[in-house]
Design a protein around this motif. Structure first.
Motif, PDB file in Angstrom:
ATOM      1  N   ARG A   1      -3.086  -3.318  -3.699  1.00 34.00           N
ATOM      2  CA  ARG A   1      -4.345  -2.241  -3.862  1.00 34.00           C
ATOM      3  C   ARG A   1      -3.796  -1.103  -4.900  1.00 34.00           C
ATOM      4  O   ARG A   1      -4.673  -0.236  -5.236  1.00 34.00           O
ATOM      5  CB  ARG A   1      -4.572  -1.771  -2.442  1.00 34.00           C
TER       6      ARG A   1
ATOM      7  N   ARG B   1      -7.102  -1.379   7.879  1.00 29.78           N
ATOM      8  CA  ARG B   1      -6.213  -0.336   7.864  1.00 29.78           C
ATOM      9  C   ARG B   1      -6.765   1.169   8.293  1.00 29.78           C
ATOM     10  O   ARG B   1      -7.828   1.454   7.611  1.00 29.78           O
ATOM     11  CB  ARG B   1      -5.397  -0.366   6.809  1.00 29.78           C
TER      12      ARG B   1
ATOM     13  N   ASP C   1      -7.094   3.047   5.140  1.00 28.20           N
ATOM     14  CA  ASP C   1      -7.824   2.545   4.211  1.00 28.20           C
ATOM     15  C   ASP C   1      -9.133   2.734   4.333  1.00 28.20           C
ATOM     16  O   ASP C   1     -10.193   2.725   3.657  1.00 28.20           O
ATOM     17  CB  ASP C   1      -7.747   0.933   4.133  1.00 28.20           C
TER      18      ASP C   1
ATOM     19  N   LEU D   1     -11.340  -0.432  -1.837  1.00 33.45           N
ATOM     20  CA  LEU D   1     -10.509   0.394  -1.522  1.00 33.45           C
ATOM     21  C   LEU D   1     -11.321   1.620  -1.813  1.00 33.45           C
ATOM     22  O   LEU D   1     -12.239   1.785  -2.599  1.00 33.45           O
ATOM     23  CB  LEU D   1      -9.247   0.320  -2.486  1.00 33.45           C
TER      24      LEU D   1
ATOM     25  N   THR E   1       1.006  -1.214  -0.123  1.00 32.48           N
ATOM     26  CA  THR E   1       0.180  -0.042   0.045  1.00 32.48           C
ATOM     27  C   THR E   1       0.851   1.262  -0.109  1.00 32.48           C
ATOM     28  O   THR E   1       0.415   2.287  -0.191  1.00 32.48           O
ATOM     29  CB  THR E   1      -0.848   0.031   1.277  1.00 32.48           C
TER      30      THR E   1
END
Length: 457
Positions: free
Chosen positions: A443, A350, A353, A383, A129
């Motif tokens: 992602r 996250r 996120d 996402l 990420t």
């Protein structure tokens, strides 16, 4: 206790098993000693940083242990990594030597700013990420992390991911430190259940991708008595149940980080709709805190922080990431979650996120959990995308099960029926979700695909 002294204490216990044969700890240490002499002859010692580019797993382990004995720092330059990644790692670590196919080559790097008091292994974060970071662990720290895996003392461990991967590097070292048996897979395709039976494997450690694949293929009875351990990314309850019903009831789901090692573990009987990752392991102090860093009551969502013996104290080179993630003696993994009243940890996603759609907080796991319950979907990744109107909009990409057919519109309607405003505004059906070599979903690449597919909003 220094690493090799610990290994010597295991005597003639079996240490390494492959299809080609078996080594006990005494024989393993004999190979390590020979490699150590070769490294010393090449001038490698505490002021050296060595890159290991060795695909053979047993040879890789031997060299890693020999470098600990030399007091040097070392890092894996995985044979599957792009050249640019290897060059970046060499430059950032000040690499002085390179080892490939048993040949030692001087690189001319600067080495460590200050020679370490004992051998050091460098591990890189996954970089799925954001930018890749590097953490350094001494022999002592690896030994301290190993203490959270007392079960390894009696295990015969098989990992499907090569030792060239971070997680396999450390768990192979944990197993050796605790006196367990490292079982190494053969090259190419092989029958995992048959291999486990032939070599009396007691613990099979696999990625989420491998776990889903095993669950899809089934094989109940073929893994009798084998513990299946997985982690690295969220393991939905449907995947857990499929494994328990179709592969083995001895399922363990681990929550861990590169920076700290294992944090928590959910074992048989602990898998529920909350998708808990179990209680923090002994020796791990974990808190869930609010925006003012105050612990929150059980069942309340907040930011996760922890401290444990053997965890890293910062990233190589320091910088803003070190300052943000290592504060006041705590490590902040960047995850959001809650501690239930029974002490079990639920990781919700996250922190970076989390999406905010018109003031509504949405976690990717909420969307992924629903989409993966659709019979056509194998794996989903949700996402946020930036929006000038809404702040952020949730989107998702999916990979279908073999032979399954479903349209993106059908999946979007399916998610909307269960998630309402939390549903993804766009779904992409991809042949395969982009992954790194450890099976973790990338992602950033999915976000790029959406940026190309969507108009600005």
């Amino acid at each position: 206790m220094r690493f090799l002294a610990r290994l010597a204490s295991h005597g003639r216990k079996p240490a390494v098993v492959t299809d080609a044969g078996e080594l006990d700890y005494e024989a393993l240490l004999g190979l390590v000693g020979a490699r150590h002499d070769e490294l010393a002859a090449a001038g490698i010692g505490p002021t050296s940083v060595v890159g290991l580019e060795i695909e053979d797993e047993v040879e890789h382990l031997v060299f890693s242990l020999a470098l600990f004995a030399a007091g040097a720092s070392h890092m894996t330059l995985a044979t599957h990594d792009p050249v640019a990644v290897k060059q970046m790692l060499a430059a950032r670590s000040g690499m002085t030597h390179h080892v490939a196919s048993g040949q030692v080559t001087a690189r001319g790097g600067d080495g460590p700013a200050q020679p370490p008091p004992e051998g050091v292994v460098y591990l890189k974060t996954s970089g799925t990420t954001g930018d890749m970071n590097i953490v350094a662990f001494t022999e002592t720290q690896i030994g301290e992390q190993s203490g959270r895996h007392p079960e390894y003392a009696g295990e015969r461990l098989l990992r499907l991911a090569s030792i060239e991967h971070n997680n396999s590097t450390r768990h192979r070292l944990y197993c050796a430190f605790m006196g367990g048996v490292n079982v190494f897979r053969p090259h190419g395709e092989f029958d995992v259940a048959d291999f486990c039976r032939r070599h009396a494997v007691t613990c099979l450690d696999i990625s989420r991708m491998h776990a889903s694949d095993l669950a899809n293929r089934g094989g109940i009875g073929r893994f009798e008595g084998v513990k299946l351990r997985t982690g690295g990314s969220a393991i939905p309850i449907d995947v857990r149940r499929a494994i328990e019903q179709r592969v083995t009831p001895l399922l363990f789901v681990r929550y861990a980080s590169t920076e700290s090692g294992a944090i928590a573990m959910a074992g048989p009987g602990e898998h529920d709709e909350d998708e808990s990752v179990g209680r923090p392991l002994p020796g791990v102090e974990l808190e869930v805190v609010d925006a003012d860093n105050r612990p929150v009551p059980p069942g309340t969502t907040g930011r996760i922080r922890l401290r444990a013996a053997g965890m890293a104290r910062g990233y190589l080179g320091g910088g803003e990431q070190s300052a943000a993630r290592f504060r006041d003696g705590w490590f902040w993994p960047g995850d959001v979650g809650l501690l239930r009243s029974d002490g079990r940890l639920v990781v919700q996603g996250r922190q970076d996120d989390m999406m905010i759609l018109n003031g509504l907080n949405i976690f990717p796991s909420e969307i992924e959990r629903v989409l993966e319950r659709h019979p056509a979907v194998s794996v989903a990744a949700a996402l946020p995308l930036a929006s000038t109107v809404h702040g952020q909009i949730p989107v998702a990409a999916v990979e279908l099960r073999p032979g399954a057919q479903v349209t993106a519109r059908e999946l979007q309607d399916y998610a909307r029926g269960q998630l309402a405003l939390r549903a993804p505004r766009k779904v992409l059906v991809l042949d395969a979700l982009p992954r790194n070599s450890q099976g973790k979903i990338l992602r950033r690449e999915i976000a790029s695909a959406f940026q190309k597919a969507l108009p600005r909003t």
